[in-house]
Structures are given as structure tokens and as C-alpha cells.
Design a protein around this motif. Sequence first.
Motif, PDB file in Angstrom:
ATOM      1  N   UNK A  93     -11.707  10.317 -71.438  1.00  0.00           N
ATOM      2  CA  UNK A  93     -10.715  10.902 -70.550  1.00  0.00           C
ATOM      3  C   UNK A  93     -10.392   9.932 -69.418  1.00  0.00           C
ATOM      4  N   UNK A  94      -9.328  10.213 -68.737  1.00  0.00           N
ATOM      5  CA  UNK A  94      -8.879   9.363 -67.633  1.00  0.00           C
ATOM      6  C   UNK A  94      -9.720   9.604 -66.388  1.00  0.00           C
ATOM      7  N   UNK A  95      -9.921   8.531 -65.650  1.00  0.00           N
ATOM      8  CA  UNK A  95     -10.636   8.645 -64.376  1.00  0.00           C
ATOM      9  C   UNK A  95      -9.818   9.469 -63.389  1.00  0.00           C
ATOM     10  N   UNK A  96     -10.501  10.097 -62.444  1.00  0.00           N
ATOM     11  CA  UNK A  96      -9.859  10.936 -61.438  1.00  0.00           C
ATOM     12  C   UNK A  96      -9.540  10.113 -60.194  1.00  0.00           C
ATOM     13  N   UNK A  97      -8.290  10.180 -59.765  1.00  0.00           N
ATOM     14  CA  UNK A  97      -7.830   9.468 -58.566  1.00  0.00           C
ATOM     15  C   UNK A  97      -8.420  10.078 -57.307  1.00  0.00           C
ATOM     16  N   UNK A  98      -8.854   9.208 -56.398  1.00  0.00           N
ATOM     17  CA  UNK A  98      -9.217   9.627 -55.047  1.00  0.00           C
ATOM     18  C   UNK A  98      -8.226   8.945 -54.112  1.00  0.00           C
ATOM     19  N   UNK A  99      -7.383   9.709 -53.421  1.00  0.00           N
ATOM     20  CA  UNK A  99      -6.402   9.091 -52.522  1.00  0.00           C
ATOM     21  C   UNK A  99      -7.082   8.351 -51.368  1.00  0.00           C
ATOM     22  N   UNK A 100      -6.425   7.311 -50.897  1.00  0.00           N
ATOM     23  CA  UNK A 100      -6.935   6.496 -49.802  1.00  0.00           C
ATOM     24  C   UNK A 100      -6.215   6.874 -48.520  1.00  0.00           C
ATOM     25  N   UNK A 101      -6.959   6.955 -47.416  1.00  0.00           N
ATOM     26  CA  UNK A 101      -6.341   7.207 -46.111  1.00  0.00           C
ATOM     27  C   UNK A 101      -6.195   5.865 -45.389  1.00  0.00           C
ATOM     28  N   UNK A 102      -5.042   5.667 -44.751  1.00  0.00           N
ATOM     29  CA  UNK A 102      -4.806   4.460 -43.969  1.00  0.00           C
ATOM     30  C   UNK A 102      -5.315   4.657 -42.547  1.00  0.00           C
ATOM     31  N   UNK A 103      -5.933   3.623 -41.994  1.00  0.00           N
ATOM     32  CA  UNK A 103      -6.393   3.692 -40.618  1.00  0.00           C
ATOM     33  C   UNK A 103      -5.258   3.362 -39.669  1.00  0.00           C
ATOM     34  N   UNK A 104      -5.455   3.714 -38.411  1.00  0.00           N
ATOM     35  CA  UNK A 104      -4.435   3.464 -37.398  1.00  0.00           C
ATOM     36  C   UNK A 104      -5.119   3.242 -36.055  1.00  0.00           C
ATOM     37  N   UNK A 105      -4.508   2.448 -35.198  1.00  0.00           N
ATOM     38  CA  UNK A 105      -5.053   2.226 -33.859  1.00  0.00           C
ATOM     39  C   UNK A 105      -4.986   3.498 -33.017  1.00  0.00           C
ATOM     40  N   UNK A 106      -4.132   4.421 -33.399  1.00  0.00           N
ATOM     41  CA  UNK A 106      -4.023   5.703 -32.692  1.00  0.00           C
ATOM     42  C   UNK A 106      -5.091   6.691 -33.154  1.00  0.00           C
ATOM     43  N   UNK A 107      -5.809   6.334 -34.185  1.00  0.00           N
ATOM     44  CA  UNK A 107      -6.838   7.214 -34.725  1.00  0.00           C
ATOM     45  C   UNK A 107      -6.358   7.888 -35.997  1.00  0.00           C
ATOM     46  N   UNK A 108      -7.270   8.113 -36.893  1.00  0.00           N
ATOM     47  CA  UNK A 108      -6.961   8.744 -38.173  1.00  0.00           C
ATOM     48  C   UNK A 108      -7.963   9.867 -38.413  1.00  0.00           C
ATOM     49  N   UNK A 109      -7.465  11.018 -38.774  1.00  0.00           N
ATOM     50  CA  UNK A 109      -8.338  12.142 -39.098  1.00  0.00           C
ATOM     51  C   UNK A 109      -9.028  11.854 -40.425  1.00  0.00           C
ATOM     52  N   UNK A 110     -10.331  12.042 -40.466  1.00  0.00           N
ATOM     53  CA  UNK A 110     -11.075  11.828 -41.701  1.00  0.00           C
ATOM     54  C   UNK A 110     -10.622  12.848 -42.740  1.00  0.00           C
ATOM     55  N   UNK A 111     -10.298  12.391 -43.934  1.00  0.00           N
ATOM     56  CA  UNK A 111      -9.925  13.329 -44.996  1.00  0.00           C
ATOM     57  C   UNK A 111     -11.161  14.011 -45.564  1.00  0.00           C
ATOM     58  N   UNK A 112     -10.932  15.041 -46.343  1.00  0.00           N
ATOM     59  CA  UNK A 112     -12.045  15.717 -47.008  1.00  0.00           C
ATOM     60  C   UNK A 112     -12.687  14.767 -48.017  1.00  0.00           C
ATOM     61  N   UNK A 113     -13.981  14.840 -48.130  1.00  0.00           N
ATOM     62  CA  UNK A 113     -14.694  14.047 -49.133  1.00  0.00           C
ATOM     63  C   UNK A 113     -14.331  14.559 -50.528  1.00  0.00           C
ATOM     64  N   UNK A 114     -14.461  13.682 -51.506  1.00  0.00           N
ATOM     65  CA  UNK A 114     -14.215  14.055 -52.891  1.00  0.00           C
ATOM     66  C   UNK A 114     -15.516  13.844 -53.662  1.00  0.00           C
ATOM     67  N   UNK A 115     -15.939  14.871 -54.382  1.00  0.00           N
ATOM     68  CA  UNK A 115     -17.157  14.764 -55.182  1.00  0.00           C
ATOM     69  C   UNK A 115     -16.928  13.841 -56.370  1.00  0.00           C
ATOM     70  N   UNK A 116     -17.960  13.113 -56.734  1.00  0.00           N
ATOM     71  CA  UNK A 116     -17.885  12.232 -57.902  1.00  0.00           C
ATOM     72  C   UNK A 116     -17.562  13.051 -59.142  1.00  0.00           C
ATOM     73  N   UNK A 117     -16.638  12.550 -59.943  1.00  0.00           N
ATOM     74  CA  UNK A 117     -16.322  13.148 -61.239  1.00  0.00           C
ATOM     75  C   UNK A 117     -17.276  12.506 -62.238  1.00  0.00           C
ATOM     76  N   UNK A 118     -18.385  13.180 -62.483  1.00  0.00           N
ATOM     77  CA  UNK A 118     -19.451  12.610 -63.303  1.00  0.00           C
ATOM     78  C   UNK A 118     -18.988  12.402 -64.747  1.00  0.00           C
ATOM     79  N   UNK A 119     -18.187  13.308 -65.278  1.00  0.00           N
ATOM     80  CA  UNK A 119     -17.760  13.228 -66.671  1.00  0.00           C
ATOM     81  C   UNK A 119     -16.761  12.106 -66.925  1.00  0.00           C
ATOM     82  N   UNK A 120     -15.818  11.905 -65.991  1.00  0.00           N
ATOM     83  CA  UNK A 120     -14.720  10.967 -66.222  1.00  0.00           C
ATOM     84  C   UNK A 120     -14.755   9.723 -65.348  1.00  0.00           C
ATOM     85  N   UNK A 121     -15.477   9.755 -64.257  1.00  0.00           N
ATOM     86  CA  UNK A 121     -15.444   8.672 -63.286  1.00  0.00           C
ATOM     87  C   UNK A 121     -14.252   8.849 -62.354  1.00  0.00           C
TER      88      UNK A 121
END
Length: 111
Positions: free
Chosen positions: A1-29
Motif C-alpha cells: 500500500x501507499x505510504x501515508x502523507x504527513x503534512x509539513x508546517x512552515x516556520x515563521x519569525x512571527x511564530x508558528x503554532x505546533x500542529x497536531x502530531x501524527x501517529x506512525x502508520x505501522x502498516x504502510x509507513x
Amino acid sequence: MARTLIPVVDTSKAGTTMPAEVAADVANGNYVPNDGKTLVLARNANGASTARTVTITLVGTIDGFAPAARAISIPAGASKILGPYEVVNYGSQLQLSGDNAELKFTPIRMP
């Protein structure tokens, strides 16, 4: 099966809110878009004493031979910052495999 995408958050000098963590997809990566400026915060949510392993696949070759994947052990309750990873060696899609869903990933792109 296809690996699961984890979106990337861009940093900023104004500050960036931490996104929610994503659990490892053990079956697909998982995979993360990679431009050579991407870091991955990997956290082992196991509260007992079980270390977990993140495996990162290399896509480049050395003299025509594929190097072994990079395995990183994360102790129970600990976090590690992984990267950055060069596109030439790790690809434009950084391939992550966690050995347990207790591994949580948060990808962050540096400016």
C-alpha cells in the motif's frame, strides 16, 4: 500500500503554532515532503520503558550500491529532532517507518 502523507508546517519569525502530531502508520509507513530543510520531531509516547524505532529510507546510491536504511531508537517518553535530510540521498519524499503507533511525528520546515 501507499505510504501515508504527513503534512509539513512552515516556520515563521512571527511564530508558528505546533500542529497536531501524527501517529506512525505501522502498516504502510509515512512520508514527508522533503526539500532539504525539513526536520521531524519524533516522540515516543510509550510511558513505560519500551524504546521505539524510526527507520528512514535512503534513496541514493554509493558506487551503485544502496546503503542500509537509517534506524533511530527513541527511548520511552523521549523525543528527538531528526534531520535535515539531503534530497539527493533521501529523496523529495522522506520515507519514515515507525515500529509502533506510539511514535508520533511532527514535520517542520526551516526557512
